[in-house]
Scaffold this active site. Structure first.
Site, short mmCIF file in Angstrom:
data_model
loop_
_atom_site.label_atom_id
_atom_site.label_comp_id
_atom_site.label_asym_id
_atom_site.label_seq_id
_atom_site.Cartn_x
_atom_site.Cartn_y
_atom_site.Cartn_z
CB CYS A 130 11.61 -0.95 3.10
SG CYS A 130 10.83 -2.66 2.78
CG ASP A 210 12.92 -18.06 -10.04
OD1 ASP A 210 11.84 -18.93 -9.98
OD2 ASP A 210 13.84 -18.26 -10.81
CG ASP A 222 0.61 -5.67 -2.81
OD1 ASP A 222 -0.01 -4.62 -2.83
OD2 ASP A 222 1.99 -5.44 -3.10
N GLY A 228 1.98 7.53 -2.39
CA GLY A 228 2.39 8.69 -3.02
C GLY A 228 3.84 8.95 -2.90
N GLY A 242 8.45 -13.74 -4.52
CA GLY A 242 9.02 -13.37 -5.93
C GLY A 242 8.52 -11.88 -6.26
CG ASP A 247 4.90 4.94 -4.58
OD1 ASP A 247 4.26 4.91 -5.55
OD2 ASP A 247 4.52 5.50 -3.44
CG HIS A 273 16.02 -2.47 1.91
ND1 HIS A 273 16.59 -2.31 2.91
CD2 HIS A 273 14.62 -2.55 1.89
CE1 HIS A 273 15.51 -2.35 3.46
NE2 HIS A 273 14.55 -2.89 3.24
CD GLU A 274 12.16 -3.28 -0.96
OE1 GLU A 274 11.70 -4.13 -0.55
OE2 GLU A 274 12.04 -2.11 -0.14
CG HIS A 277 12.90 -7.22 2.38
ND1 HIS A 277 13.26 -7.39 3.47
CD2 HIS A 277 12.48 -5.64 2.22
CE1 HIS A 277 13.12 -6.26 4.24
NE2 HIS A 277 12.85 -5.20 3.53
CG HIS A 283 13.46 -3.99 7.73
ND1 HIS A 283 12.02 -3.41 7.58
CD2 HIS A 283 13.81 -3.69 6.43
CE1 HIS A 283 11.74 -3.30 6.55
NE2 HIS A 283 12.63 -3.40 5.68
CG MET A 291 19.16 -6.27 4.46
SD MET A 291 18.11 -5.95 3.21
CE MET A 291 16.62 -6.35 3.74
#
Length: 362
Positions: A130, A210, A222, A228, A242, A247, A273-274, A277, A283, A291
């Site tokens: 991640c 959200d 961002d 890649g 949010g 990738d 997993h995301e 977050h 983590h 996580m």
């Protein structure tokens, strides 16, 4: 004349071979085994991280071409600040500052804390992961392994809480159908909703949702560009931002039987997993937990562990219908199966050695 001792010798070793190399049947479970250095074939599509293999066994005082790149890696994930000087380039010297960063990395990721680039550490560094920094978090109590983002942010909504999510109409991928992607997200959101009093609902209104989901290539505005195939797989922002970015270059998979690529990545594992977050979890150092930051290609890890559940419930409380006893039973059963397998393996080797000694002394 037929020699029965040779016949016995042949069948003895045939039986021994079967005992040593047969695999007992136990419930399937993704368990992180002993780390080994990943080969060039495994990481041929991620040359930058694969090159770290040449740093194996480096320690304080070493000067090897490539340590500067590893320092950039550690900087990217929150372990090594840049010196406040005119020149911000890292050197190839394994210095005291880098050793401190390495010790912190090994501790945070549950690795042997050696201060050296041993095989466990190099293997973990080279594993896809991640993109969320490990340095933007703090733990609440030393007895726990889960962590939160600094400030312990969470979604503040009226109870019962419902969070909406939407997919970008422009940032999509073609290798999976929309139906397959939606199904993965529904399952992943449902896992988290089953343990906390939060519901998730898909909406077509992307801009006002959200949680806003999209697949992006390289630099996508961002400040956290993708790299890649393999390397950084995805990243998501803490509450109440949010943004949820994956990738687009990855070989995303929902079925490893169908996708034979060595670099196929399980979409559901990364999505689950995301979402952690998105909810406010950082983590963990528990390798088996959802996580944990790293995920090897062709690996599936979607079931929430006790560490994941305790962390998210510390933010939102428990779903009234959730029972820890069910989760504890599931983990205990899996652990018992793995322990039994280990005991059986030791018993098999001991038996084989006993038979060999008996045969030789006969």
């Amino acid at each position: 004349m037929f020699n029965f001792s040779y016949c016995y010798f042949f069948f003895f070793f045939l039986s021994l071979f079967s005992l040593l190399f047969s695999r007992p049947c136990f419930p399937a479970r993704t368990i992180p085994g002993p780390a080994t250095v990943i080969t060039a074939e495994d990481h041929s599509h991620n040359a930058a991280w694969h090159n770290f293999s040449r740093l194996l066994h480096a320690e304080r005082g070493s000067q090897i071409n490539g340590i500067s790149e590893l320092k950039n890696y550690f900087h990217q994930f929150g372990y090594l600040p840049r010196a406040d000087t005119m020149s911000s380039d890292f050197t190839d010297t394994f210095d005291a500052q880098f050793e401190s960063a390495l010790l912190l990395y090994q501790k945070k990721l549950g690795l042997p804390v050696t201060g050296k680039l041993d095989s466990h550490t190099i293997s973990t560094i080279m594993t896809p992961r991640c993109g969320v920094s490990d340095g933007s978090s703090h733990t609440i109590h030393s007895a726990h392994h889960f962590a939160f983002f600094n400030g312990k942010p969470r979604w503040a909504r009226a109870s019962p809480m419902t969070l909406t999510y939407a997919f970008s109409p422009y940032h999509i991928i073609g290798r999976l159908s929309k139906a397959e992607i939606r199904t993965v997200f529904e399952r992943s959101f449902s896992r988290w909703a089953s343990v906390i009093p939060v519901k998730f609902r898909e909406t077509s209104r992307y801009k006002s949702a959200d949680i806003r989901i999209g697949f992006y290539h390289r630099n996508h505005g961002d400040g956290k560009p993708f790299d890649g195939v393999l390397g950084v797989l995805a990243h998501a922002f803490c509450p109440e931002n949010g943004r949820f970015h994956l990738d687009a270059a990855e070989t995303w998979s929902v079925d490893f039987e169908r996708d034979k690529s060595k670099v196929a990545v399980d979409l559901e594992s990364v999505v689950t997993h995301e979402i952690g977050h998105i909810l406010g979890l950082a983590h963990t150092s528990v390798k088996g937990a959802v996580m944990y930051p790293s995920l090897k290609p062709r690996t599936k890890k979607v079931e929430l562990k006790i560490d994941d559940v305790e962390g998210v419930q510390a933010l939102y409380g428990s779903n009234p219908n959730f029972s820890f006893s069910t989760l504890l039973h599931s983990e205990s059963s899996s652990n018992l199966a793995m322990e039994s397998q280990g005991v059986l393996s030791k018993w098999t080797v001991s038996l084989a050695l006993g038979l060999i000694i008996t045969f030789l002394s006969a």
